[in-house]
Design a protein around this motif. Structure first.
Motif, PDB file in Angstrom:
ATOM      1  N   SER A   9       0.853  -1.191   0.000  1.00  0.00           N
ATOM      2  CA  SER A   9       0.000   0.000   0.000  1.00  0.00           C
ATOM      3  C   SER A   9       0.884   1.234   0.000  1.00  0.00           C
ATOM      4  N   GLY A  10       0.640   2.154  -0.927  1.00  0.00           N
ATOM      5  CA  GLY A  10       1.460   3.366  -1.006  1.00  0.00           C
ATOM      6  C   GLY A  10       0.972   4.459  -0.080  1.00  0.00           C
ATOM      7  N   THR A  11      -0.351   4.693  -0.051  1.00  0.00           N
ATOM      8  CA  THR A  11      -0.880   5.810   0.736  1.00  0.00           C
ATOM      9  C   THR A  11      -1.858   5.356   1.816  1.00  0.00           C
ATOM     10  N   ASN A  13      -4.592   3.226   1.789  1.00  0.00           N
ATOM     11  CA  ASN A  13      -5.974   2.764   1.558  1.00  0.00           C
ATOM     12  C   ASN A  13      -6.069   1.235   1.572  1.00  0.00           C
ATOM     13  N   THR A  14      -5.173   0.598   0.851  1.00  0.00           N
ATOM     14  CA  THR A  14      -5.175  -0.874   0.828  1.00  0.00           C
ATOM     15  C   THR A  14      -4.764  -1.425   2.197  1.00  0.00           C
ATOM     16  N   ALA A  57      -4.610  -0.561  -7.535  1.00  0.00           N
ATOM     17  CA  ALA A  57      -4.368  -0.402  -8.976  1.00  0.00           C
ATOM     18  C   ALA A  57      -3.209   0.567  -9.136  1.00  0.00           C
ATOM     19  N   GLU A  61      -3.497   0.009 -14.663  1.00  0.00           N
ATOM     20  CA  GLU A  61      -4.272  -1.186 -14.278  1.00  0.00           C
ATOM     21  C   GLU A  61      -3.363  -2.383 -14.012  1.00  0.00           C
ATOM     22  N   SER A  89      -7.412  -1.177  -3.340  1.00  0.00           N
ATOM     23  CA  SER A  89      -8.087   0.087  -3.595  1.00  0.00           C
ATOM     24  C   SER A  89      -7.722   0.609  -4.982  1.00  0.00           C
TER      25      SER A  89
HETATM   26  C1  FMN Z   1       1.506   5.638  -9.870  1.00  0.00           C
HETATM   27  C2  FMN Z   1       0.027   5.416  -9.675  1.00  0.00           C
HETATM   28  C3  FMN Z   1      -0.683   4.685 -10.614  1.00  0.00           C
HETATM   29  C4  FMN Z   1      -2.060   4.471 -10.467  1.00  0.00           C
HETATM   30  N1  FMN Z   1      -2.734   3.759 -11.427  1.00  0.00           N
HETATM   31  C5  FMN Z   1      -4.078   3.566 -11.266  1.00  0.00           C
HETATM   32  C6  FMN Z   1      -4.799   2.822 -12.234  1.00  0.00           C
HETATM   33  O1  FMN Z   1      -4.250   2.318 -13.226  1.00  0.00           O
HETATM   34  N2  FMN Z   1      -6.136   2.651 -12.040  1.00  0.00           N
HETATM   35  C7  FMN Z   1      -6.805   3.175 -10.953  1.00  0.00           C
HETATM   36  O2  FMN Z   1      -8.016   2.974 -10.833  1.00  0.00           O
HETATM   37  N3  FMN Z   1      -6.119   3.879 -10.007  1.00  0.00           N
HETATM   38  C8  FMN Z   1      -4.797   4.084 -10.138  1.00  0.00           C
HETATM   39  N4  FMN Z   1      -4.105   4.770  -9.179  1.00  0.00           N
HETATM   40  C9  FMN Z   1      -4.815   5.246  -7.987  1.00  0.00           C
HETATM   41  C10 FMN Z   1      -4.599   4.298  -6.789  1.00  0.00           C
HETATM   42  O3  FMN Z   1      -4.976   2.971  -7.123  1.00  0.00           O
HETATM   43  C11 FMN Z   1      -5.440   4.782  -5.600  1.00  0.00           C
HETATM   44  O4  FMN Z   1      -4.977   6.064  -5.212  1.00  0.00           O
HETATM   45  C12 FMN Z   1      -5.408   3.837  -4.416  1.00  0.00           C
HETATM   46  O5  FMN Z   1      -6.380   4.252  -3.479  1.00  0.00           O
HETATM   47  C13 FMN Z   1      -4.033   3.804  -3.741  1.00  0.00           C
HETATM   48  O6  FMN Z   1      -4.070   2.822  -2.730  1.00  0.00           O
HETATM   49  P1  FMN Z   1      -3.021   2.808  -1.526  1.00  0.00           P
HETATM   50  O7  FMN Z   1      -3.406   3.966  -0.596  1.00  0.00           O
HETATM   51  O8  FMN Z   1      -3.193   1.496  -0.874  1.00  0.00           O
HETATM   52  O9  FMN Z   1      -1.669   3.022  -2.118  1.00  0.00           O
HETATM   53  C14 FMN Z   1      -2.740   4.994  -9.326  1.00  0.00           C
HETATM   54  C15 FMN Z   1      -2.007   5.722  -8.376  1.00  0.00           C
HETATM   55  C16 FMN Z   1      -0.647   5.933  -8.539  1.00  0.00           C
HETATM   56  C17 FMN Z   1       0.105   6.718  -7.482  1.00  0.00           C
END
Ligand code: FMN
Length: 139
Positions: A9-11, A13-14, A57, A61, A89
């Motif tokens: 998870s980067g931010t 949510n996951t 994602a 994707e 997420s």
């Molecule tokens: C580099 C990057 C690529 C992403 N690519 C997609 C994508 O292809 N499709 C999508 O629906 N969201 C995409 N997102 C949005 C993330 O999936 C979304 O912000 C998610 O909530 C992040 O989850 P996390 O907080 O667990 O990292 C992307 C975000 C980033 C930073």
């Protein structure tokens, strides 16, 4: 039955989803471990009966490319015959990455028990779905 939840998870949510799945699973199975994929080993999959993988994602994707994709590539072949579920997420599209991920595993002969996806910061409903998934799969 050994249950492992392995996620990236980067931010956060996951990660919230992972915590909710952990909570649900723990209610019914004490032998449940939550592991950030950065710390996960191939052995974590080998000795588990139930694997729940989480990744948002990313890319276009796709799975996150630095930790999650290489980890999945190293364990995919070990998943046959185990109980597997996926979660994560998304924000920019409509959840296609999860369909691709599930399809990839199914093409390898892995049965995917369930997938749970949540838009952005998971809502209370989405977290409740996560707890239910944990409870259902860890029994
Ligand atoms: C580099 C990057 C690529 C992403 N690519 C997609 C994508 O292809 N499709 C999508 O629906 N969201 C995409 N997102 C949005 C993330 O999936 C979304 O912000 C998610 O909530 C992040 O989850 P996390 O907080 O667990 O990292 C992307 C975000 C980033 C930073």
């Amino acid at each position: 039955m050994k249950v492992k939840i392995i996620y990236w998870s980067g931010t956060g949510n996951t990660e919230k989803m992972a915590n909710a799945i952990f909570e649900g699973a723990k209610e019914v199975n004490d032998d449940t471990t939550l592991i950030n994929v950065c710390d996960a080993k191939v052995d974590d999959v080998k000795d588990a009966d139930v694997l729940i993988f989480g990744c948002p994602a990313m890319g276009s994707e796709e799975l996150e490319e630095e930790y999650m994709r290489p980890y999945m590539d190293s364990v995919n072949e070990l998943l046959k015959g185990k109980k597997v579920a996926l979660f994560g997420s998304y924000e920019w599209a409509e959840g296609q990455w999860m369909e691709y991920w599930k399809e990839e595993l199914e093409n390898l002969g892995v049965q995917v028990f369930e997938t749970v996806i949540a838009y952005d910061n998971p809502s209370e409903d989405a977290l409740a779905d996560c707890r239910s998934l944990g409870k259902a799969i860890a029994r």
